[in-house]
Design a protein around this motif. Structure first.
Motif, PDB file in Angstrom:
ATOM      1  N   LEU A  46       3.043   0.992   2.315  1.00  0.00           N
ATOM      2  CA  LEU A  46       3.991   0.636   1.431  1.00  0.00           C
ATOM      3  C   LEU A  46       5.048  -0.209   2.094  1.00  0.00           C
ATOM      4  O   LEU A  46       5.362  -0.460   3.136  1.00  0.00           O
ATOM      5  CB  LEU A  46       4.925   2.016   0.894  1.00  0.00           C
ATOM      6  N   PRO A  47       5.683  -1.024   1.242  1.00  0.00           N
ATOM      7  CA  PRO A  47       6.761  -2.099   1.613  1.00  0.00           C
ATOM      8  C   PRO A  47       7.889  -1.148   2.151  1.00  0.00           C
ATOM      9  O   PRO A  47       8.106  -0.046   1.590  1.00  0.00           O
ATOM     10  CB  PRO A  47       6.971  -2.807   0.233  1.00  0.00           C
ATOM     11  N   GLU A  68      10.220 -10.107   5.095  1.00  0.00           N
ATOM     12  CA  GLU A  68       9.300  -9.282   5.750  1.00  0.00           C
ATOM     13  C   GLU A  68       8.202  -8.804   4.430  1.00  0.00           C
ATOM     14  O   GLU A  68       7.094  -8.593   4.728  1.00  0.00           O
ATOM     15  CB  GLU A  68      10.054  -7.859   6.143  1.00  0.00           C
ATOM     16  N   VAL A  69       8.539  -9.092   3.364  1.00  0.00           N
ATOM     17  CA  VAL A  69       8.005  -8.636   2.158  1.00  0.00           C
ATOM     18  C   VAL A  69       7.877  -9.945   1.423  1.00  0.00           C
ATOM     19  O   VAL A  69       8.943 -10.363   0.883  1.00  0.00           O
ATOM     20  CB  VAL A  69       8.300  -7.406   1.310  1.00  0.00           C
ATOM     21  N   VAL A  70       6.420 -10.400   0.747  1.00  0.00           N
ATOM     22  CA  VAL A  70       6.564 -11.379  -0.202  1.00  0.00           C
ATOM     23  C   VAL A  70       5.524 -10.858  -1.339  1.00  0.00           C
ATOM     24  O   VAL A  70       4.731 -10.459  -1.061  1.00  0.00           O
ATOM     25  CB  VAL A  70       6.045 -12.757   0.480  1.00  0.00           C
ATOM     26  N   LEU A  82       2.969 -10.754   7.282  1.00  0.00           N
ATOM     27  CA  LEU A  82       3.938 -10.138   6.389  1.00  0.00           C
ATOM     28  C   LEU A  82       3.208  -9.125   5.337  1.00  0.00           C
ATOM     29  O   LEU A  82       2.089  -8.907   5.366  1.00  0.00           O
ATOM     30  CB  LEU A  82       4.867 -11.074   5.321  1.00  0.00           C
ATOM     31  N   TYR A  83       4.178  -8.185   4.941  1.00  0.00           N
ATOM     32  CA  TYR A  83       3.680  -7.380   3.828  1.00  0.00           C
ATOM     33  C   TYR A  83       3.492  -8.141   2.201  1.00  0.00           C
ATOM     34  O   TYR A  83       4.483  -8.584   2.024  1.00  0.00           O
ATOM     35  CB  TYR A  83       4.388  -6.156   3.591  1.00  0.00           C
ATOM     36  N   ALA A 153      -0.803  -4.897  -1.241  1.00  0.00           N
ATOM     37  CA  ALA A 153      -0.309  -4.203  -2.449  1.00  0.00           C
ATOM     38  C   ALA A 153      -0.552  -5.130  -3.843  1.00  0.00           C
ATOM     39  O   ALA A 153      -0.668  -6.249  -3.383  1.00  0.00           O
ATOM     40  CB  ALA A 153       1.096  -3.581  -2.503  1.00  0.00           C
ATOM     41  N   VAL A 154      -0.581  -4.474  -4.727  1.00  0.00           N
ATOM     42  CA  VAL A 154      -0.840  -5.247  -6.173  1.00  0.00           C
ATOM     43  C   VAL A 154       0.390  -4.836  -7.291  1.00  0.00           C
ATOM     44  O   VAL A 154       0.761  -3.780  -7.148  1.00  0.00           O
ATOM     45  CB  VAL A 154      -2.203  -4.873  -6.565  1.00  0.00           C
ATOM     46  N   GLU A 155       0.722  -5.858  -7.993  1.00  0.00           N
ATOM     47  CA  GLU A 155       1.816  -5.508  -9.207  1.00  0.00           C
ATOM     48  C   GLU A 155       1.380  -6.041 -10.197  1.00  0.00           C
ATOM     49  O   GLU A 155       1.112  -7.315 -10.579  1.00  0.00           O
ATOM     50  CB  GLU A 155       3.171  -6.176  -8.942  1.00  0.00           C
TER      51      GLU A 155
END
Length: 277
Positions: A46-47, A68-70, A82-83, A153-155
């Motif tokens: 998870l982020p 850290e998350v993109v 990065l995440y 991950a996917v959105e």
């Protein structure tokens, strides 16, 4: 689907929590005080909560220091080290891409394509299990692509398309499709985020959703509708100074918050805006 500069997904990324009647305690300011709650699918990464975030769906560029998350469009490469969250338009067709979907495009009783007029996108027809399965298969190829590129991950965007469907689609239709997408993502080792649609947040565990992406919850002052079920693993995307100010004042110490320009333009473009708390 093609990358679409100017496309704004409709949500803020929210971290995973189990559904419960008391998912997280809220302080007087409305901020989440609890630790992240467990994901429905504990095997996926998870982020990190309250991590530096950048929203790059309008085109990739070198992430700023501290990020850290993109989130990037599925057509773009993942950012090294990065995440990475992979954006896919899962409930509507990209502008001009209706022909790619054939009979999966939603039509009204007169045979007219039902459009999201704001984005000039045709809605997809989620009304039958057969059509949902075929939509999930097509979107699933993009999810597989995301995994192959190194995304974590996917959105899936436009989860809330049923609200623009002239009453032809239901919240149940949307949830039945997102469950199929969750299964596909988890099968590839990816987490999956809920995009906006706070009215369905209470069902996030049943729907297999690990985190949420919520746009403008600072502007709309409804971030708590996400944190109630997703705790402090929430990524907030704002597009106005007032929205950023409110999000930072109430959630800046617990949630990931970023402001972008509405066209989410890459760095170097004169219209590019990126601010944080």
């Amino acid at each position: 689907m093609h990358s679409l500069p100017g496309r704004i997904s409709r949500g803020t990324v929210v971290a995973a929590l189990l559904i419960g009647s008391s998912a997280c305690a809220l302080g007087a300011s409305g901020t989440a005080e609890s630790a992240p709650l467990p994901s429905p699918h504990s095997q996926v990464p998870l982020p990190a909560p309250h991590a530096g975030f950048d929203y790059q769906i309008g085109g990739p560029y070198q992430p700023p220091a501290g990020v850290e998350v993109v989130s990037r469009d599925h057509s773009a490469p993942a950012a090294a080290g990065l995440y990475n969250i992979c954006y896919v338009n899962a409930f509507q067709a990209q502008p001009g891409a209706e022909k790619d979907w054939g009979d999966l495009v939603l039509r009204d009783s007169d045979g007219n394509v039902v459009m999201d007029r704001h984005w000039n996108e045709a809605l997809l027809d989620l009304r039958t299990a057969d059509k949902r399965g075929r939509i999930a298969d097509k979107v699933g190829t993009w999810i597989d692509e995301c995994a192959g590129k190194g995304y974590q991950a996917v959105e899936p965007d436009n989860y809330d398309s049923f609200t623009r469907s002239q009453g032809l689609l239901s919240a149940r239709n949307a949830q039945d499709l997102v469950k199929l997408l969750s299964q596909r993502a988890h099968g590839k080792g990816l987490a999956i985020g809920q995009k906006n649609t706070s009215e369905l947040a209470s069902s996030r565990a049943d729907n297999g959703l690990d985190f949420a992406v919520a746009e403008e919850c600072g502007e709309q002052d409804n971030c708590a509708e996400y944190t109630q079920y997703f705790g402090n693993q929430v990524i907030v995307i704002e597009y106005s100074e007032d929205g950023l100010s409110n999000a930072c004042a109430k959630w800046g110490t617990t949630l990931s918050v970023v402001r972008r320009d509405r066209d989410v333009t890459p760095e170097g473009n004169p219209a590019h805006v990126r601010e944080t708390c």
